[in-house]
Design a protein around this motif. Structure first.
Motif, PDB file in Angstrom:
ATOM      1  N   ILE A 223      66.487  83.332  34.199  1.00 50.79           N
ATOM      2  CA  ILE A 223      65.935  82.849  32.931  1.00 50.79           C
ATOM      3  C   ILE A 223      64.540  82.261  33.136  1.00 50.79           C
ATOM      4  O   ILE A 223      63.609  82.522  32.361  1.00 50.79           O
ATOM      5  CB  ILE A 223      66.883  81.801  32.309  1.00 50.79           C
ATOM      6  CG1 ILE A 223      68.213  82.463  31.914  1.00 50.79           C
ATOM      7  CG2 ILE A 223      66.243  81.123  31.096  1.00 50.79           C
ATOM      8  CD1 ILE A 223      69.291  81.492  31.504  1.00 50.79           C
TER       9      ILE A 223
ATOM     10  N   LYS B 192      64.423  91.560  31.953  1.00 55.56           N
ATOM     11  CA  LYS B 192      64.113  91.056  30.613  1.00 55.56           C
ATOM     12  C   LYS B 192      64.372  92.103  29.534  1.00 55.56           C
ATOM     13  O   LYS B 192      65.027  91.832  28.531  1.00 55.56           O
ATOM     14  CB  LYS B 192      62.650  90.597  30.550  1.00 55.56           C
ATOM     15  CG  LYS B 192      62.288  89.956  29.217  1.00 55.56           C
ATOM     16  CD  LYS B 192      60.865  89.429  29.231  1.00 55.56           C
ATOM     17  CE  LYS B 192      60.541  88.743  27.906  1.00 55.56           C
ATOM     18  NZ  LYS B 192      59.156  88.221  27.877  1.00 55.56           N
TER      19      LYS B 192
ATOM     20  N   ALA C 235      71.269  87.243  30.157  1.00 52.59           N
ATOM     21  CA  ALA C 235      70.529  85.976  30.122  1.00 52.59           C
ATOM     22  C   ALA C 235      69.191  86.058  29.409  1.00 52.59           C
ATOM     23  O   ALA C 235      68.776  85.109  28.742  1.00 52.59           O
ATOM     24  CB  ALA C 235      70.338  85.453  31.549  1.00 52.59           C
ATOM     25  N   CYS C 236      68.497  87.178  29.536  1.00 52.50           N
ATOM     26  CA  CYS C 236      67.164  87.294  28.933  1.00 52.50           C
ATOM     27  C   CYS C 236      67.160  88.189  27.702  1.00 52.50           C
ATOM     28  O   CYS C 236      66.105  88.677  27.291  1.00 52.50           O
ATOM     29  CB  CYS C 236      66.170  87.808  29.978  1.00 52.50           C
ATOM     30  SG  CYS C 236      65.956  86.673  31.358  1.00 52.50           S
TER      31      CYS C 236
ATOM     32  N   GLN D 135      61.418  83.927  31.267  1.00 57.09           N
ATOM     33  CA  GLN D 135      61.104  83.196  30.044  1.00 57.09           C
ATOM     34  C   GLN D 135      60.195  81.998  30.273  1.00 57.09           C
ATOM     35  O   GLN D 135      59.761  81.357  29.321  1.00 57.09           O
ATOM     36  CB  GLN D 135      62.407  82.742  29.365  1.00 57.09           C
ATOM     37  CG  GLN D 135      63.284  83.913  28.944  1.00 57.09           C
ATOM     38  CD  GLN D 135      64.501  83.474  28.150  1.00 57.09           C
ATOM     39  OE1 GLN D 135      64.537  82.384  27.592  1.00 57.09           O
ATOM     40  NE2 GLN D 135      65.516  84.319  28.112  1.00 57.09           N
TER      41      GLN D 135
ATOM     42  N   ALA E 241      66.405  75.858  31.520  1.00 58.40           N
ATOM     43  CA  ALA E 241      67.009  77.083  32.054  1.00 58.40           C
ATOM     44  C   ALA E 241      68.455  76.843  32.457  1.00 58.40           C
ATOM     45  O   ALA E 241      69.333  77.686  32.240  1.00 58.40           O
ATOM     46  CB  ALA E 241      66.202  77.595  33.234  1.00 58.40           C
TER      47      ALA E 241
ATOM     48  N   GLU F 210      70.621  76.770  29.376  1.00 55.02           N
ATOM     49  CA  GLU F 210      70.856  78.121  28.862  1.00 55.02           C
ATOM     50  C   GLU F 210      71.836  78.881  29.748  1.00 55.02           C
ATOM     51  O   GLU F 210      72.634  79.693  29.257  1.00 55.02           O
ATOM     52  CB  GLU F 210      69.529  78.888  28.741  1.00 55.02           C
ATOM     53  CG  GLU F 210      68.641  78.380  27.634  1.00 55.02           C
ATOM     54  CD  GLU F 210      67.733  79.451  27.068  1.00 55.02           C
ATOM     55  OE1 GLU F 210      67.913  80.648  27.408  1.00 55.02           O
ATOM     56  OE2 GLU F 210      66.853  79.102  26.279  1.00 55.02           O
TER      57      GLU F 210
END
Length: 311
Positions: A115, A88, A168-169, A119, A126, A129
């Motif tokens: 993700i 993250k 991704a994060c 998150q 997810a 995304e």
């Protein structure tokens, strides 16, 4: 305060043959939005340093010193606290995506899993995304390709998937370990261009033995030899005015510099040479180099070198 500050980092790995002193008393800082290149020969400890930051090494590894990220010493966090940062806040793009990606999971699911973990999104969101991340790294037909498995991707496309997973994060710091290794020159340049685009608003530790790639991406370069840093400077200065004999030899080994190899072999990290670790291969070695260990000296304008020639 620096985004990441490493102080006196030592990473020792026990093996059957002895203790591998992979990282030895390394001091390093990375500022906000800085792209720092970590270069050196294969086996010098670059990847171990990166994995020490994210604590992705085997439990028997001994890590000492400080790795302070946004005011927190990562070495003092428990595993649950570290898991919240890893991926993250600090993302690592591992080398060799063929072995890093799970062969039995679709690539979209692998990105979506990261993700969801960090998150807390539902599966459908997810997944959406994840497809957007594939699109952001310029993978064509991202919705279709999200349903494919890693073996259906070329080497360059697998590397793009790894970059998508890393981003991704929305981490503040990316540790990219040899992301261009094994790629042909055309694909390599595409990945270099992509890395520059996706890290405009992020910091990055770029680990590589490819000086040409480092020159295109990095603001500053730290040169590593046998587990320790031997030189640090702005990228232009490293190329125009290398100070350490190892850096000079490394640059001279490039094809456009005449392909002149450094004599001898890289030392064992189980039993490294006494004194200066480069002295058995150095054309400028003196008697003191054999039994005295040089400290990092500042030459000026943020240029540091570990060599008695400048003492």
């Amino acid at each position: 305060m620096s985004l990441l500050q490493i102080t006196n980092l030592r990473t020792w790995i026990p093996t059957r043959d002895g203790i591998v002193k992979a990282v030895n008393a390394v001091d390093l800082e990375i500022e906000d939005n800085e792209k720092l290149g970590l270069i050196g020969e294969t086996g010098c400890g670059k990847s171990i340093l990166g994995m020490s930051i994210t604590r992705l090494l085997q439990p028997s590894t001994k890590i000492a010193g400080e790795i302070v990220y946004k005011g927190k010493d990562l070495l003092r966090l428990n595993e649950e606290e570290m898991r919240k940062i890893r991926g993250k806040e600090i993302a690592m793009i591992l080398q060799n995506p063929t072995t890093s990606l799970n062969p039995v999971l679709k690539v979209g699911d692998q990105i979506a899993e990261a993700i969801r973990l960090h998150q807390g999104l539902d599966k459908r969101t997810a997944r959406k995304e994840a497809i957007e991340m594939l699109e952001s790294v310029k993978i064509p037909l991202p919705e279709k390709r999200a349903n494919e498995y890693p073996h259906e991707f070329s080497g360059g496309m697998k590397e793009r998937v790894m970059i998508a997973m890393g981003l991704a994060c929305d981490p503040s710091l990316i540790i990219a370990d040899e992301p261009t290794k094994g790629l042909d020159i055309t694909i390599k340049m595409q990945i270099v261009k992509l890395m520059k685009e996706v890290t405009k608003q992020r910091s990055m530790l770029f680990i590589t033995h490819d000086l040409g790639v480092a020159a295109k991406i990095c603001d500053n370069i730290a040169v590593m030899y046998a587990g320790e840093l031997v030189e640090y400077a702005k990228t232009d200065e490293i190329f125009k005015k290398p100070m350490h004999p190892y850096t000079q030899g490394f640059l001279n080994s490039l094809p456009n510099m005449g392909l002149k190899p450094i004599r001898g072999l890289s030392p064992s990290l189980i039993d490294p040479p006494s004194g200066c670790r480069f002295h058995p291969r150095c054309d400028y070695a003196e008697e003191r180099c054999k039994n005295r260990h040089p400290e990092m000296l500042i030459i000026g304008n943020g240029h540091y070198v570990r060599c008695f020639l400048y003492d």
